[in-house]
Design a protein around this motif. Sequence first.
Motif, PDB file in Angstrom:
ATOM      1  N   UNK A 280       0.833  -1.205   0.000  1.00 23.84           N
ATOM      2  CA  UNK A 280       0.000   0.000   0.000  1.00 23.84           C
ATOM      3  C   UNK A 280       0.869   1.256   0.000  1.00 23.84           C
ATOM      4  N   UNK A 281       1.982   1.173   0.716  1.00 28.56           N
ATOM      5  CA  UNK A 281       2.889   2.324   0.755  1.00 28.56           C
ATOM      6  C   UNK A 281       3.482   2.608  -0.625  1.00 28.56           C
ATOM      7  N   UNK A 282       3.892   1.534  -1.276  1.00 27.77           N
ATOM      8  CA  UNK A 282       4.468   1.671  -2.619  1.00 27.77           C
ATOM      9  C   UNK A 282       3.477   2.377  -3.540  1.00 27.77           C
ATOM     10  N   UNK A 283       2.244   1.965  -3.445  1.00 27.53           N
ATOM     11  CA  UNK A 283       1.199   2.562  -4.284  1.00 27.53           C
ATOM     12  C   UNK A 283       1.071   4.049  -3.977  1.00 27.53           C
ATOM     13  N   UNK A 284       1.052   4.358  -2.704  1.00 33.68           N
ATOM     14  CA  UNK A 284       0.912   5.762  -2.294  1.00 33.68           C
ATOM     15  C   UNK A 284       2.093   6.592  -2.808  1.00 33.68           C
ATOM     16  N   UNK A 285       3.304   6.078  -2.630  1.00 36.14           N
ATOM     17  CA  UNK A 285       4.493   6.825  -3.047  1.00 36.14           C
ATOM     18  C   UNK A 285       4.507   7.053  -4.559  1.00 36.14           C
ATOM     19  N   UNK A 286       4.019   6.044  -5.286  1.00 33.61           N
ATOM     20  CA  UNK A 286       4.056   6.160  -6.754  1.00 33.61           C
ATOM     21  C   UNK A 286       2.927   7.030  -7.301  1.00 33.61           C
ATOM     22  N   UNK A 287       1.800   7.045  -6.617  1.00 31.21           N
ATOM     23  CA  UNK A 287       0.628   7.713  -7.178  1.00 31.21           C
ATOM     24  C   UNK A 287       0.486   9.168  -6.744  1.00 31.21           C
ATOM     25  N   UNK A 288       0.949   9.489  -5.563  1.00 35.01           N
ATOM     26  CA  UNK A 288       0.771  10.871  -5.106  1.00 35.01           C
ATOM     27  C   UNK A 288       1.607  11.825  -5.941  1.00 35.01           C
ATOM     28  N   UNK A 289       1.089  13.017  -6.212  1.00 34.81           N
ATOM     29  CA  UNK A 289       1.872  13.994  -6.971  1.00 34.81           C
ATOM     30  C   UNK A 289       3.153  14.336  -6.235  1.00 34.81           C
ATOM     31  N   UNK A 290       4.179  14.651  -6.981  1.00 34.90           N
ATOM     32  CA  UNK A 290       5.463  14.967  -6.368  1.00 34.90           C
ATOM     33  C   UNK A 290       5.408  16.308  -5.647  1.00 34.90           C
ATOM     34  N   UNK A 291       6.201  16.422  -4.613  1.00 39.98           N
ATOM     35  CA  UNK A 291       6.161  17.608  -3.762  1.00 39.98           C
ATOM     36  C   UNK A 291       6.428  18.889  -4.542  1.00 39.98           C
ATOM     37  N   UNK A 292       7.384  18.851  -5.466  1.00 41.41           N
ATOM     38  CA  UNK A 292       7.772  20.075  -6.167  1.00 41.41           C
ATOM     39  C   UNK A 292       6.637  20.661  -6.979  1.00 41.41           C
ATOM     40  N   UNK A 293       5.698  19.818  -7.375  1.00 40.62           N
ATOM     41  CA  UNK A 293       4.628  20.296  -8.227  1.00 40.62           C
ATOM     42  C   UNK A 293       3.424  20.806  -7.448  1.00 40.62           C
ATOM     43  N   UNK A 294       3.472  20.707  -6.148  1.00 41.39           N
ATOM     44  CA  UNK A 294       2.305  21.134  -5.387  1.00 41.39           C
ATOM     45  C   UNK A 294       2.643  22.007  -4.194  1.00 41.39           C
ATOM     46  N   UNK A 295       3.903  22.373  -4.056  1.00 39.97           N
ATOM     47  CA  UNK A 295       4.286  23.126  -2.872  1.00 39.97           C
ATOM     48  C   UNK A 295       5.127  24.345  -3.218  1.00 39.97           C
TER      49      UNK A 295
END
Lengths: 326, 323
Positions: A280-295
């Motif tokens: 589940x963690x792998x899925x979350x890490x791969x699917x969530x938008x990258x930090x640079x694009x949202x912060x």
Amino acid sequence: MNPPLEEAGASAVPEPPRAIGDPPVKPVFINLPSGKPLTSKEASSLIRATGSPLVLLAGEVGSGKTTLLASLHDAFQFEARGFGGYIAAGSSTLLGFEERCFDSRAASGAGEPHTIRTNFDDGHLFYHLRLRDHELKQPAKDIVFADMSGEFYERALDSADEMRELTIITRADHFVLLVDASKLQANKNRAHTRATALMLMRRCFEEKMLNKGSKVDILLTKWDLVLARLGEEDAGTFLAGYLRFFQDEYAQKVRRVTVIPVAARPYSESRLPLGYGLGALLHKWLQEPRALFEQADRQMPVPALTSSFDRFALVEAPQLYEVPNG
Amino acid sequence: MASLRKLLVIGLPEAGKSTFIAALYHVAESGEVKGSLKLKRISSDAKHLNALRREWLKFEHATRTIPDAEQSVSMLLEEPDAHSIGEIVFPDLSGETFNEDQWRDRHWSPEYEALVNEADSILLFVHIGMVREPYTIADIQKIAQAALPEETDVQYRSESISADSKEAKAKTEAASTIEGWAKESQETDSIHWSADLVCTQVKLVGLLQFLVPYVEKRAPIRVGVLLSAWDLEKVTEKGVRVDPYVWLSKRLPYLHQFLRAHEAIFSTQVYGVSAQGGDLEKDQDKLAECEPASERIIIQGAQCAAHDITEPVRWALGLREPA
């Protein structure tokens, strides 16, 4: 289409010195990519080329960082369906993963599985996985993990300067704090383990390495041992307590915090599978938008650009740093 | 007329590459197998091919190709209807070239790189009796606990051991290999990690990864995966062996995943093949009874006629499709 793996490392072996007048010597061999853990420069290039997320594994010595990494590679070795809904599409660091896995393999001849710890002198090591969803609906995705000795974090607890050196924390898309749950559960070690974890987080906040834009995953590692000692019902109560505890502590301070029990490499009699909790963690890490694009509004410190991690961060996200003129 | 076609032949040491070439040459030259590709003309330099074939016909193990004795062999082949398909080149490279030069030492020669750039298709060989498994110590402990239940007091044992008895059996069979490793360990105190000790499927993925930047521009490239020593795979009660594709997915799942994930680059077909037809020591009398000699060849896979060892070549070169 993702760029090909291992392309960057190929280069001709330098020619040996030769006397003036000798005819040019053709290289005998052409070098292939090393397969070892990536340097910060190599990781930076790969991240830029592939847009892969960077996952930083943090925690004290023995918390299970390297075991988790080894299990993420091992988990794809046994089933055609892969792991966590993904299948393996390669890795630029196959030799690095294999070396980390070796002491848990039967081929090592060891009686009990263990993982070679990452030494302080190893510095910062980056590992790469390329994965594709099992249904082949999406192109392959890359993910990079940063691993370093728990000694770095112990030094950061003692020294704000040392913490500020760890600029990789500000760069990571996912800050993953590993806490040995088997120690949290044991009376003798509970207080020290909890205090160390909390102190590390506090230091990160105080030195602005983590902030409201950060995504934090707190992994309660060695969950198989907790289950074996407490049984399912009491382990559930134990988990619920820490879920509340960490949520209360950090939910308002970061973008999101999750608390997940994991057993990267359960002991042989455990009913938990290899890599329990990691899918589940792998899925979350791969699917969530990258930090640079949202912060865009992240408040970043201005670090002294001295360590290899500083250089890595500067190459990767120069807009986040004020570089002194000249 | 079709021009030169090049097949890149890849495999770890003793994967069956040379034996395959020997049997292929025999079938193509002899015309013993109906519908197979045929040799249009004997190559001007057939010394190496003839030597390989001679060993095969005399039930001798193929002389292992050593790095200094590597050479390309070529066969001018045609379809049964005499439609020429041109000259097929097979570089007969030693397994050490892949296991040591490429995997362990991380380099290849400019000549090999040229082969990679020019290859029309790939044949990847895996000896099914020489697969180094990625078993963990926990796997072995589970096997030991299953074998010695009275010596263990394990709370979750019945749940932790796989419900799939076939899988358990397969692992038990593998235990002999592991016992060997353990014995080796006792003799040498401990085994230090080296790239040589990496399991087979990871090595093969590593070797294929090297090719990706070179073949991607002309993708998909066909990869025939040849599971050699296929006679070792047991025949079921129904008189058949497991589908080679299924075998690959179960025994080399990491390689299977990699090939699936890169299906746009590597178009894959899996074959079970025994160029010798059996164990040269135990089964020689039985093998010698095969008349013609090509009948000892076992081949299994899509569109494979009995004993037609030329089929993987035909598929790899795309000869099944209309021109």
